[in-house]
Scaffold this motif. Structure first.
Motif, short mmCIF file in Angstrom:
data_model
loop_
_atom_site.label_atom_id
_atom_site.label_comp_id
_atom_site.label_asym_id
_atom_site.label_seq_id
_atom_site.Cartn_x
_atom_site.Cartn_y
_atom_site.Cartn_z
N VAL A 86 6.44 -23.38 10.85
CA VAL A 86 6.97 -24.72 11.26
C VAL A 86 8.22 -24.62 12.32
O VAL A 86 8.22 -25.18 13.31
N PHE A 130 7.17 -23.60 15.24
CA PHE A 130 6.40 -24.73 16.08
C PHE A 130 7.51 -25.53 16.53
O PHE A 130 7.54 -26.15 17.76
N ILE A 131 8.76 -25.63 16.05
CA ILE A 131 9.88 -26.56 16.40
C ILE A 131 10.15 -26.06 17.84
O ILE A 131 10.41 -26.43 18.77
N GLU A 140 7.71 -26.37 20.62
CA GLU A 140 7.79 -27.52 21.15
C GLU A 140 8.82 -27.82 21.98
O GLU A 140 8.84 -28.36 23.14
#
Lengths: 492, 598
Positions: B109, B112-113, B116
């Motif tokens: 996660v 993923f941050i 992005e």
């Protein structure tokens, strides 16, 4: 903490507004009133956390109970759990910002602010009601001001939009009323939410009542295909009207779908869960595609709201604790985000006198503050980590993915596909409005945000970031309350 | 001042990265847990960083090369006005921040941050010069194509959570959790992750954004292509090697996609006439090689190539920036020529970059490419031949570029001729440092053949990337392979010299035209994806929304109106009609009662 303060303060503010002599007084009284209300909401948050920290495990805190009409067992019963606290907080943020951006309303200022505060009163009352009768009463209080706000201060096809909105919402209310009465007569003549939640309502009756309540509240929260009041209503409403509509009013519906329909009628919810999932998955993707084609900023945000609110309904339909928590997070997140979006659109419109994307361009150079906020809210909308939208959506998805069958998987993937489409329309809108060269020479003279606009934006951005960076506090507020609802659904 | 702050913080990060590296080198890898980020149900996702061999190596590359690019930017972007200059550096720093988050995260996660964030920064920087809508489109394309990959990444995350209830590396890669995953689950998860990686690292079918991303300022291209963004996909797969190694299908998909991308991009690069476009396609192609390495299980060779590529590709871009700077913004190589005498430092550093990327010993590219080719050879001979062919194409298009730009006669305008000048020190010094690194960078991975224990990099990464026990080719074969590839590459360079020493440009025909138009892939995507989806949106909006749903809503309204109009007729106010109605009703009631009784 005395919850009566939460509805007493707006009443006092509204009265003071009526008695005030000039526009300046009206504005300042409204501002002070909403500021006090914001303080009250924050105080409520802390008081609530304190009680919970002191191991007060009652389902509802700060309850108050007065008999209104004993013969029919109608009571004035209020109280809050984590969900209500979050919604009250959301409302106070949006109201504050709405009051600030309406600073330059010249036409019938007093009436305008009076209606805004009345709308807020309806929302506060709705979120703390524990008796379906007064809950319905507060819901109706919040409908009429919308009609007037659009009809009087609106723009474009305002009469049509105001009629459409009011009639559709009234239709929804009628369904809700039927549902509530159905509950009342089948479950021992009681409107009380807590006692109803402990009654066993026969499954076949739940199957009949549930659609009334869910569709009724669903109309408020733009349940597909009952969403068409949203684009027209928003596009015609004045800025603060749009903010309240999307930021607060649509949340009334989502809250009702969860708290009244799903919580009280778990068997009904299970029966219709798949239909809810299908409708919301359609709404999410359909709304996103429809947004792609919009050329007017307000329509863009209106359709994107249909898409985003779909996540809340999807989360409810999934019937898992995580998904429901996600649905609630999405309600708060979307409330802040969409209010901010409309606020910014209003600021841009006030200056450029157009909402058509194609006629703008290069606004970043002319009004950097407004453009930056527009950018941030766009990023929140497309679910960028660090902002609230991401946390809410990912929680809904995680919860949805927990249900291990093909149907739910496909629905989740369809919903998740919207993150790509959302990126397409948001970037298009941002690209054509704030980036690129300045198309219109006249725009070069435009001024950036004024103090009130800046504060309105800052308040809402702060909310979005606070949830996006550290969602823990909100999560801890919502999760236990979602668990209570889940317990009833799973029959514990 | 802005520049000093912008560079200073990256330098500080670099110093810290070195300290981390030294710690990790002594075997002190660790996970630092900060707070609970998302906490739902049984799932706790913490905001945590993991510092180990793999992440520390990436930290060094990102901050080191990133710092040099920052320094270069100060001079390159000098003509910007102060406000814009600040915006530029803040975006650049945000870029580094996101990338650091990506590689330091201790779970998917957090990755993923960062993932992005990197996408956002590339969007901001590609569209940096709000000049025209083309730039805007390029920025949008980059973000949206990445988003498609992100979608797959997200679904992979949900899959992991649903199956084993965790996303943190240490738990996902633990033997017990890997055993809990069915092989079909692993295949799906790894393929989804790879789709994400294909978006970020520009692989087929999501590669078309990268060449368009050239719209941004040149240092940004260097940053995106060398030190940051595009290496994210490689990092992700290298990080997930424990998962990938369990799925042969995914490995094959990764290898074949990588190789196909490497060849496709190389063929396109043959016919491009924009200096940055050639480099862009070469990046796509080199990334293909890295994926090929990952796909055949040579993870550390892939990471090795990330490192050397970061050096020479950053160098090539910065040198290209220097050329563009010297030519007053010109990017078309047909209008350059003979620049070697005028901008000597740029020429020499560019030459070094070309030698390194072509894989001529003993420059850095040779070692990393050789490690990849050797691993491919062990894996499959056919893949090896194709990969070698790609390497030759690389040498060809790079030296074509070099010769067209730097040799022959000057083809620009007279004004450009007079103004051509070498770039200032702030630009040339980073280039020189990168040139030195491009020459020496390969020495951390000397093959066993030449030096026992020379492959320090693989040994260093061993705790994260376990050594692969596979069929080892004999040292003799290895030497022969090296000799063949090196000689062939040099042959190609000589061939290019004869072909492009004196350049004449003519309209391309046949295959040349197809290559010049990038195999018409953009047009194809436009036809089969963009247009139909736009049509769908238009259909939803104008037909479905307006006709079906709105007509229904309005129809209900009209029906009520109609009904009330009809009802109104009943109340005409004429006593006669009321009496008539009364009589009719009474008759009806009698009839009804009569039937009911019966």
């Amino acid at each position: 903490m005395n919850l009566l303060l939460l509805i007493g303060l707006p009443v006092l503010t509204a009265l003071a507004v009526l008695l005030s002599r000039n526009k300046q007084q009206v504005k300042w009284i409204s501002l002070l009133g909403s500021l006090a209300q914001l303080g009250l909401a924050i105080a409520l948050l802390f008081a609530f956390r304190q009680e919970r920290a002191a191991n007060n495990t009652a389902q509802m805190l700060f309850e108050q109970h007065y008999k209104l009409f004993a013969a029919l067992n109608i009571n004035f019963h209020i109280g809050v759990d984590g969900i209500s606290v979050a919604m009250v907080l959301l409302t106070s943020f949006v109201v504050m910002a709405g009051v600030l951006v309406s600073w330059n309303i010249e036409k019938m200022t007093k009436e305008f602010y009076f209606l805004l505060i009345l709308l807020a009163l309806g929302a506060y009352g709705f979120f703390i009601s524990l008796d379906l009768f007064i809950l319905f009463f507060f819901l109706e209080i919040s409908v009429i001001p919308k009609y007037l706000l659009i009809g009087i201060w609106g723009s474009g096809r305002k009469e049509y939009s105001a009629n459409k909105l009011a009639l559709m919402l009234m239709g929804g209310s009628a369904l809700i009323l039927v549902g509530i009465l159905g509950l009342y007569f089948t479950a021992g003549h009681s409107f009380d939410l807590l006692s109803l939640s402990k009654t066993n309502i026969p499954g076949n009756i739940q199957h009949i009542i549930f659609p009334f309540l869910f569709i009724g509240f669903g109309v408020f929260t733009a349940l597909f295909p009952f969403h068409t009041w949203v684009p027209d209503g928003h596009s015609s409403a004045p800025t603060a009207g749009s903010m309240f509509l999307a930021g607060i009013s649509m949340k009334l519906g989502g809250y009702g779908c969860l708290r009244v329909a799903t919580y009280l009628l778990p068997e009904g919810a299970k029966e219709y869960a798949n239909i809810i999932i299908i409708l919301s998955a359609i709404a999410i993707l359909y709304g996103a595609f429809a947004t792609m084609m919009q050329k007017d900023l307000k329509y863009i945000n209106a359709y994107s709201s249909v898409s985003h609110v779909g996540f809340s309904l999807l989360g409810i339909g999934m019937l898992t604790q995580t998904a429901i928590t996600g649905a609630l997070l999405q309600m708060v997140s979307h409330g802040l985000m969409t209010a901010l979006f409309f606020a910014v659109i209003g600021m841009i419109y006030d200056r450029t006198h157009t909402r058509m994307v194609a006629e703008m361009g290069g606004l970043m150079k002319v009004m950097p503050f407004i453009s930056t906020v527009f950018f941030i809210v766009g990023l929140c909308s497309l679910g960028l980590p660090g902002l609230s939208g991401f946390v809410a959506e990912i929680t809904v998805f995680m919860g949805s993915w927990q249900v291990d069958d093909t149907f739910h998987r496909i629905a989740t993937i369809i919903a998740a596909m919207s993150i790509v489409v959302t990126a397409v329309y948001i970037l298009r809108a941002i690209g054509q409005t704030v980036m690129g060269p300045v198309k219109n020479e006249n725009f070069l003279q435009l001024k950036d945000a004024t103090w009130n606009e800046k504060w309105a934006a800052i308040i809402l951005v702060a909310g979005i970031v606070a949830i996006g960076v550290a969602p823990g506090w909100l999560n801890n507020l919502l999760r236990p309350a979602a668990q209570v609802i889940m317990d009833r659904i799973s029959g514990k | 001042m802005t520049g000093v702050i912008g560079c200073g913080v990256v330098l500080a990060s670099f110093v810290l990265s070195i300290m981390v590296f030294l710690q990790v080198k002594d075997g002190h890898s660790q996970v630092v847990d900060y707070f609970n980020f998302i906490n739902v149900g049984d799932l706790k996702i913490s905001f945590a960083f993991q510092l180990d061999q793999l992440s520390s190596l990436f930290l060094l590359i990102i901050t080191g090369v990133g710092f040099l690019i920052h320094v270069y930017s100060i001079s390159y972007m000098q003509e910007e006005n102060p406000g814009q200059f600040g915006r530029y550096f803040s975006f650049l720093n945000l870029f580094i921040f996101s990338m650091l988050l990506l590689v330091m995260g201790a779970n998917y996660v957090i990755m993923f941050i960062g993932w992005e964030g990197v996408g956002l920064c590339s969007y901001l920087l590609i569209g940096y010069w709000f000049k025209n809508n083309e730039f805007n489109k390029a920025a949008n394309k980059a973000f949206i194509m990445n988003r498609i990959g992100d979608l797959a990444f997200l679904i992979a995350l949900f899959w992991l959570i649903a199956k084993i209830g965790t996303v943190s590396y240490s738990e996902v890669f633990s033997a017990t959790n890997l055993a809990r995953l069915k092989s079909s689950d692993i295949t799906i998860i790894t393929l989804l992750l790879f789709t994400g990686a294909a978006g970020k690292s520009a692989q087929i079918p999501l590669y078309t954004w990268l060449p368009d991303a050239m719209a941004g300022p040149t240092p940004v291209s260097a940053l995106i292509h060398a030190a940051t963004m595009v290496t994210a996909g490689i990092y992700m797969i290298a990080r997930s090697n424990a998962l990938y190694s369990l799925s042969q299908i995914s490995m094959n998909v990764v290898a074949i996609t990588g190789l196909a991308t490497a060849i496709l991009a190389a063929t396109i690069a043959l016919k491009q006439n924009d200096i940055k476009k050639v480099l862009a396609y070469s990046t796509v192609s080199q990334l293909g090689y890295m994926f090929l390495a990952l796909g055949v299980g040579a993870y550390s060779a892939g990471v090795f190539h990330v490192m050397t590529h970061a050096f020479f590709k950053a160098l090539l871009f910065l040198a290209a920036g220097s050329v563009i700077h010297a030519m007053g913004g010109e990017q078309d190589i047909r209008k350059m020529g003979g620049l070697s005498k005028k901008i000597k430092i740029t020429y020499i550093t560019f030459l070094i970059g070309c030698i390194a990327i072509a894989g001529i010993p003993p420059f850095s590219g040779f070692f990393s490419k050789d490690a990849i080719l050797l691993a491919v050879f062990e894996h499959n001979k056919i893949l090896y031949v194709i990969a070698l062919l790609g390497a030759l194409l690389t040498a060809f298009y790079m030296f074509r570029l070099l010769f067209i730009v730097f040799t022959g006669a000057f083809r620009g305008t007279d004004e450009q001729k007079d103004h051509t000048h070498e770039s200032p020190g702030a630009m040339t010094i980073p280039m020189i440092i990168l040139a030195i690194l491009s020459v020496l960078g390969g020495l951390v991975g000397i093959p066993e053949v030449f030096m026992h224990g020379g492959d320090k990099l693989t040994a260093f990464l061993a705790p994260v990337i376990p050594l692969q026990a596979g069929e080892i080719v004999s040292h003799n074969t290895e030497l022969i392979l090296m000799a063949i590839s090196s000689l062939l590459v040099i042959g190609v360079v000589v061939f290019a010299w004869f072909l492009f020493r004196k350049t004449r440009f003519s309209e391309s025909k046949g295959l040349g035209k197809v290559l010049e138009n990038k195999w018409y892939v953009d047009e194809l995507y436009e036809k089969i994806f963009v247009k139909p989806l736009n049509k769908l949106g238009a259909f939803f909006n104008s037909v479905f929304e307006r006709s079906v749903i709105d007509d229904l809503v309005n129809g209900v309204g009209r029906l009520v109106n109609y009904g009330s109009r009809q009802l109104r007729l009943l109340q005409s106010g004429q006593v006669g009609s009321y009496v008539l109605l009364m009589v009719v009703s009474m008759v009806l009631i009698f009839i009804l009662q009569f039937f009911i009784r019966k």
